[in-house]
Write an enzyme that holds these catalytic residues in place. Structure first.
Site, PDB file in Angstrom:
ATOM      1  N   CYS A   1     -52.999 -57.634   8.865  1.00 12.23           N
ATOM      2  CA  CYS A   1     -52.978 -59.008   8.350  1.00 12.23           C
ATOM      3  C   CYS A   1     -54.119 -59.844   8.910  1.00 12.23           C
ATOM      4  O   CYS A   1     -54.727 -59.501   9.914  1.00 12.23           O
ATOM      5  CB  CYS A   1     -51.689 -59.708   8.783  1.00 12.23           C
ATOM      6  SG  CYS A   1     -50.225 -59.170   7.924  1.00 12.23           S
TER       7      CYS A   1
ATOM      8  N   CYS B   1     -51.669 -65.165   8.476  1.00 13.85           N
ATOM      9  CA  CYS B   1     -50.616 -64.677   7.574  1.00 13.85           C
ATOM     10  C   CYS B   1     -49.288 -65.339   7.914  1.00 13.85           C
ATOM     11  O   CYS B   1     -48.908 -65.480   9.063  1.00 13.85           O
ATOM     12  CB  CYS B   1     -50.466 -63.167   7.675  1.00 13.85           C
ATOM     13  SG  CYS B   1     -49.288 -62.526   6.469  1.00 13.85           S
TER      14      CYS B   1
ATOM     15  N   CYS C   1     -51.974 -56.060   4.063  1.00 14.33           N
ATOM     16  CA  CYS C   1     -50.771 -56.818   3.722  1.00 14.33           C
ATOM     17  C   CYS C   1     -50.912 -57.370   2.301  1.00 14.33           C
ATOM     18  O   CYS C   1     -51.974 -57.856   1.922  1.00 14.33           O
ATOM     19  CB  CYS C   1     -50.635 -57.955   4.724  1.00 14.33           C
ATOM     20  SG  CYS C   1     -49.449 -59.215   4.311  1.00 14.33           S
TER      21      CYS C   1
ATOM     22  N   CYS D   1     -51.222 -61.673   2.569  1.00 15.93           N
ATOM     23  CA  CYS D   1     -52.429 -62.419   2.977  1.00 15.93           C
ATOM     24  C   CYS D   1     -53.722 -61.745   2.523  1.00 15.93           C
ATOM     25  O   CYS D   1     -54.800 -62.307   2.682  1.00 15.93           O
ATOM     26  CB  CYS D   1     -52.426 -62.651   4.479  1.00 15.93           C
ATOM     27  SG  CYS D   1     -52.576 -61.141   5.455  1.00 15.93           S
TER      28      CYS D   1
HETATM   29 ZN   LIG Z   1     -50.256 -60.555   6.010  1.00 15.58          ZN
END
Ligand SMILES: [Zn+2]
Length: 196
Positions: free
Chosen positions: A31, A35, A62, A65
């Site tokens: 991330c 995030c 992810c 994000c």
């Molecule tokens: Zn994330």
């Protein structure tokens, strides 16, 4: 791990986005620091300097994000990020608007205007907010005196510190400390035991 980076992850602060990524070894996902997903367990976090590096470690980006997508920033957003990062790193120094502007090689006037437009608060107020945040932790976690805390977070004197703190939180620093102490059953959550 660098404490500033960890704080950015906890606060979902974009100050380090695009420069630092964190991977969660338990989920196999990586991330951006900002995030909004649940704050990870610090011991499961690994820091990477690029999405490629995280992917080489077998982590997937992810879906929330999108750390693998490049961030297209306007120069103004870039400037704001540089300033928030500078403030996180140097809030304990005396940081005037001119000093901040000099650091970023732009005019104080432009910095003020641009930051306020994007963040809805002036650089001075952002700096104050970060200082108050740091002071809260010191009040709750140490036995440091008011004067020491005021200096440690960048205020010139404890009277000014006290007035800014009270305005921001609704409590005088001593009242805040007493309240935190009570919440912890009379024991300060001591991290540092004395003034340093
Ligand atoms: Zn994330």
């Amino acid at each position: 791990m660098n404490e500033h980076i960890w704080q950015a992850i906890v606060a979902c602060d974009p100050a380090y986005d695009g420069r630092v990524y964190y991977g969660l070894l338990t989920t196999g996902i990586f991330c951006k620091p900002s995030c909004k997903s649940k704050t990870p367990n610090k011991q499961n976090v690994r820091i990477y300097s690029s999405p490629e590096e995280a992917q080489r470690d077998g982590l997937r980006p992810c879906k929330r994000c999108r750390p693998d997508k490049p961030i297209h920033h306007s120069p103004d957003v870039e400037l704001v990020e540089q300033l928030t990062r500078l403030i996180h790193e140097r809030y304990h120094d005396s940081l005037t608007l001119s000093e901040m502007a000099a650091h970023l090689y732009i005019s104080p006037f432009y910095l003020q205007k641009c930051f306020t437009r994007i963040m809805n608060m002036s650089p001075a107020n952002y700096l104050k907010a970060i200082r108050v945040q740091a002071a809260k932790a010191m009040l709750a976690e140490t036995k440091m005196s008011m004067t020491s805390i005021a200096h440690a977070v960048g205020f010139q004197n404890s009277a000014y510190f006290s007035s800014v703190f009270q305005k921001a939180t609704g409590y005088a620093p001593t009242a805040y400390r007493a309240m935190m102490l009570e919440e912890n059953g009379g024991n300060p959550r001591l991290i540092r035991t004395s003034d340093q």
